[in-house]
Design an enzyme around this catalytic site. Sequence first.
Site, mmCIF file in Angstrom:
data_model
loop_
_atom_site.group_PDB
_atom_site.id
_atom_site.type_symbol
_atom_site.label_atom_id
_atom_site.label_comp_id
_atom_site.label_asym_id
_atom_site.label_seq_id
_atom_site.Cartn_x
_atom_site.Cartn_y
_atom_site.Cartn_z
ATOM 1 N N ASP A 1 -6.110 -3.848 11.254
ATOM 2 C CA ASP A 1 -4.622 -2.380 12.208
ATOM 3 C C ASP A 1 -4.416 -1.947 13.069
ATOM 4 O O ASP A 1 -5.441 -1.981 13.958
ATOM 5 C CB ASP A 1 -4.711 -1.401 10.770
ATOM 6 C CG ASP A 1 -3.828 -1.047 10.636
ATOM 7 O OD1 ASP A 1 -3.145 -1.063 10.839
ATOM 8 O OD2 ASP A 1 -3.347 0.667 9.589
ATOM 9 N N CYS B 1 0.901 -1.384 -0.317
ATOM 10 C CA CYS B 1 0.402 -0.232 0.127
ATOM 11 C C CYS B 1 1.122 1.305 -0.067
ATOM 12 O O CYS B 1 2.185 1.297 0.449
ATOM 13 C CB CYS B 1 -0.822 0.144 1.158
ATOM 14 S SG CYS B 1 -2.768 1.145 0.691
#
Length: 220
Positions: free
Chosen positions: A131, A8
């Site tokens: 996360d 990412c």
Amino acid sequence: MDNLVKICGLSTPETLDAALAAGADMVGFVRFPRSPRHVSLDLGHRLSLQARGRAQRVVLLVDPADEAIAQAIEALNPDLIQLHGHESPERVAEIRAMVRRPVMKAVGIEQASDLQALRPYAGGVDHILLDAKPPRTAEALPGGNGISFDWRLLDGLDRKVSFMLSGGLTPDNVAEAIRLTKPRAVDVSSGVESGPGLKDPARIEAFIRAARSAFAAAHH
């Protein structure tokens, strides 16, 4: 979403090419001006074209207004939308209906009780991204902070929940993370950087290699 590796926060043609060449399954582009990984619509468009047909393209948005979503979709034509803000389950469902393409919702984990937050999203999203919760400072970004949470917390997770693991993963710890949490996929951003927003091709390759061998070992 089995055994996928996502890189990412790619923001240059060179580092995107490194991720694609190393075999990334998903590549993420950040649309969040405060992030050092933010890409303009024009750059995002060019990067997305570069990745087309080679990996799934993900655009990361944070509490986006409808107009921002429409602009990102028009410019980047992503295969998947990643929502990384405080979007409610209702808002996520609304966005998913609007974009008519898969949606992934990031949920911050710090303690066991945070796992309860997954339930309301479960039926309304295609993927859940776990996360680490961002630090409690005003400048903190919603993700990409390079911190991990205690993976043992996931022992209590309903194994029917399909999730992607993120937060503080690096080429050195991703194998252990996969062994302990058995995620469907892993996601990295700052863990393959030499500085904020500066992706390191060698670290990208090392991360993907370590994740691949850990996923393979998990199936034996």
